[in-house]
Write a protein that holds these residues in place. Structure first.
Motif, PDB file in Angstrom:
ATOM      1  N   UNK A  17      40.566  33.590  70.998  1.00  0.00           N
ATOM      2  CA  UNK A  17      41.193  34.871  70.689  1.00  0.00           C
ATOM      3  C   UNK A  17      40.165  35.923  70.278  1.00  0.00           C
ATOM      4  N   UNK A  18      40.424  37.171  70.663  1.00  0.00           N
ATOM      5  CA  UNK A  18      39.590  38.295  70.232  1.00  0.00           C
ATOM      6  C   UNK A  18      40.132  38.949  68.964  1.00  0.00           C
ATOM      7  N   UNK A  19      41.277  38.496  68.487  1.00  0.00           N
ATOM      8  CA  UNK A  19      41.879  39.021  67.257  1.00  0.00           C
ATOM      9  C   UNK A  19      41.087  38.472  66.064  1.00  0.00           C
ATOM     10  N   UNK A  20      40.468  39.329  65.259  1.00  0.00           N
ATOM     11  CA  UNK A  20      39.670  38.834  64.130  1.00  0.00           C
ATOM     12  C   UNK A  20      40.490  38.022  63.135  1.00  0.00           C
ATOM     13  N   UNK A  21      41.810  38.225  63.105  1.00  0.00           N
ATOM     14  CA  UNK A  21      42.659  37.460  62.184  1.00  0.00           C
ATOM     15  C   UNK A  21      42.772  35.999  62.598  1.00  0.00           C
ATOM     16  N   UNK A  22      42.400  35.686  63.841  1.00  0.00           N
ATOM     17  CA  UNK A  22      42.398  34.298  64.304  1.00  0.00           C
ATOM     18  C   UNK A  22      41.062  33.605  64.072  1.00  0.00           C
TER      19      UNK A  22
END
Length: 260
Positions: A28-33
């Motif tokens: 994932x590119x989502x920093x929350x992941x």
């Protein structure tokens, strides 16, 4: 008096992403992941209390610009929660003093054995070693003017310690919430609760059960932590009740001290 909680890490024992994994979350590119292993920093009127010391502690301190530590609370002595303790030496050097570390009996025994070299009497002239004073948790105690209420929690075949501080409770790595603790957790502003994944696990709450526990406790806001790579922040948070959210690394929250 004020309380601020910073999530230094919100991932499971392997961290996220996992090596050699091509799943949706690990790529994932989502920093929350992107999740360091689970730990937190409790700010008590300018005093910094570390909750657990993960193997990424040095990186967590750099990411959150942590300039001092004043005490350490340990939930349990599993590797993902204690193997960063050696990195507190930088704060010993800066502050020129040993740090008090608090843990329940069974966990304290492990810590004193594994980190025996951190005791101030061990090579007292070596300023490059970390310095810890091991303090047993035998009941509620005071820390910088705040009462710390320990909560013994089941963690599969083992145990772990949750903490209530004012209107905040931090309970990670639990497989159930003992009946006797619900009364102790009344009136919370913020509850932090371990919620590993959707599928059941013998040593951790799954998300459905964590939601049940959170609803019964009834905190104004609940944050889930210690998530595995089966949990996608954006996708799965949509399924949570309005007052329950996934925490993420670097999230800071202030906690009111007013009774509800």
């Amino acid at each position: 008096m004020s309380i601020e909680l910073t999530f230094l890490g919100t991932g499971t024992s392997q961290g996220i992403p996992l090596p050699a994994c091509d799943c949706e979350v690990c790529r994932s590119s989502d920093p929350r992941d992107k999740r360091f292993r689970t730990s937190a920093l409790l700010g008590l009127d300018g005093r910094n209390v570390l909750i657990d010391a993960t193997p990424e502690l040095r990186l967590q301190c750099l990411a959150n610009d942590i300039r001092r530590l004043d005490a350490i609370l340990i939930t349990h002595a599993h590797a993902d929660h204690i193997f960063g303790l050696d990195d507190v030496r930088r704060y010993n050097q800066l502050q020129r003093e040993a740090l008090d570390l608090y843990a329940a009996g069974e966990h304290l025994e492990v810590l004193e054995r594994v980190f025996s070299y951190t005791k101030p009497e061990y090579m007292p002239d070596n300023v490059d070693l970390p310095r810890l004073r091991f303090r047993p948790i035998e009941g509620a105690f005071e820390l910088f003017g705040y009462e710390i209420m320990p909560l013994h929690l089941p963690h599969g075949r083992h145990g772990t310690t949750g903490f209530r501080v004012g209107n905040l409770a931090y309970c990670t790595d639990l497989s159930d919430m003992p009946e006797e603790h619900y009364e102790k957790l009344e009136g919370l502003e913020v509850l932090v609760l371990g919620a590993l994944r959707c599928k059941p696990h013998p040593a951790h709450l799954e998300i459905e059960r964590a939601i049940e526990v959170a609803r019964r406790i009834g905190a104004r806001q609940t944050y889930f932590t210690h998530m595995a790579h089966q949990v996608c922040h954006e996708r799965d948070e949509k399924m949570l009740p309005e007052n329950i959210r996934f925490a993420y690394d670097g999230l800071k929250i202030g906690v009111s001290l007013k009774q509800r």
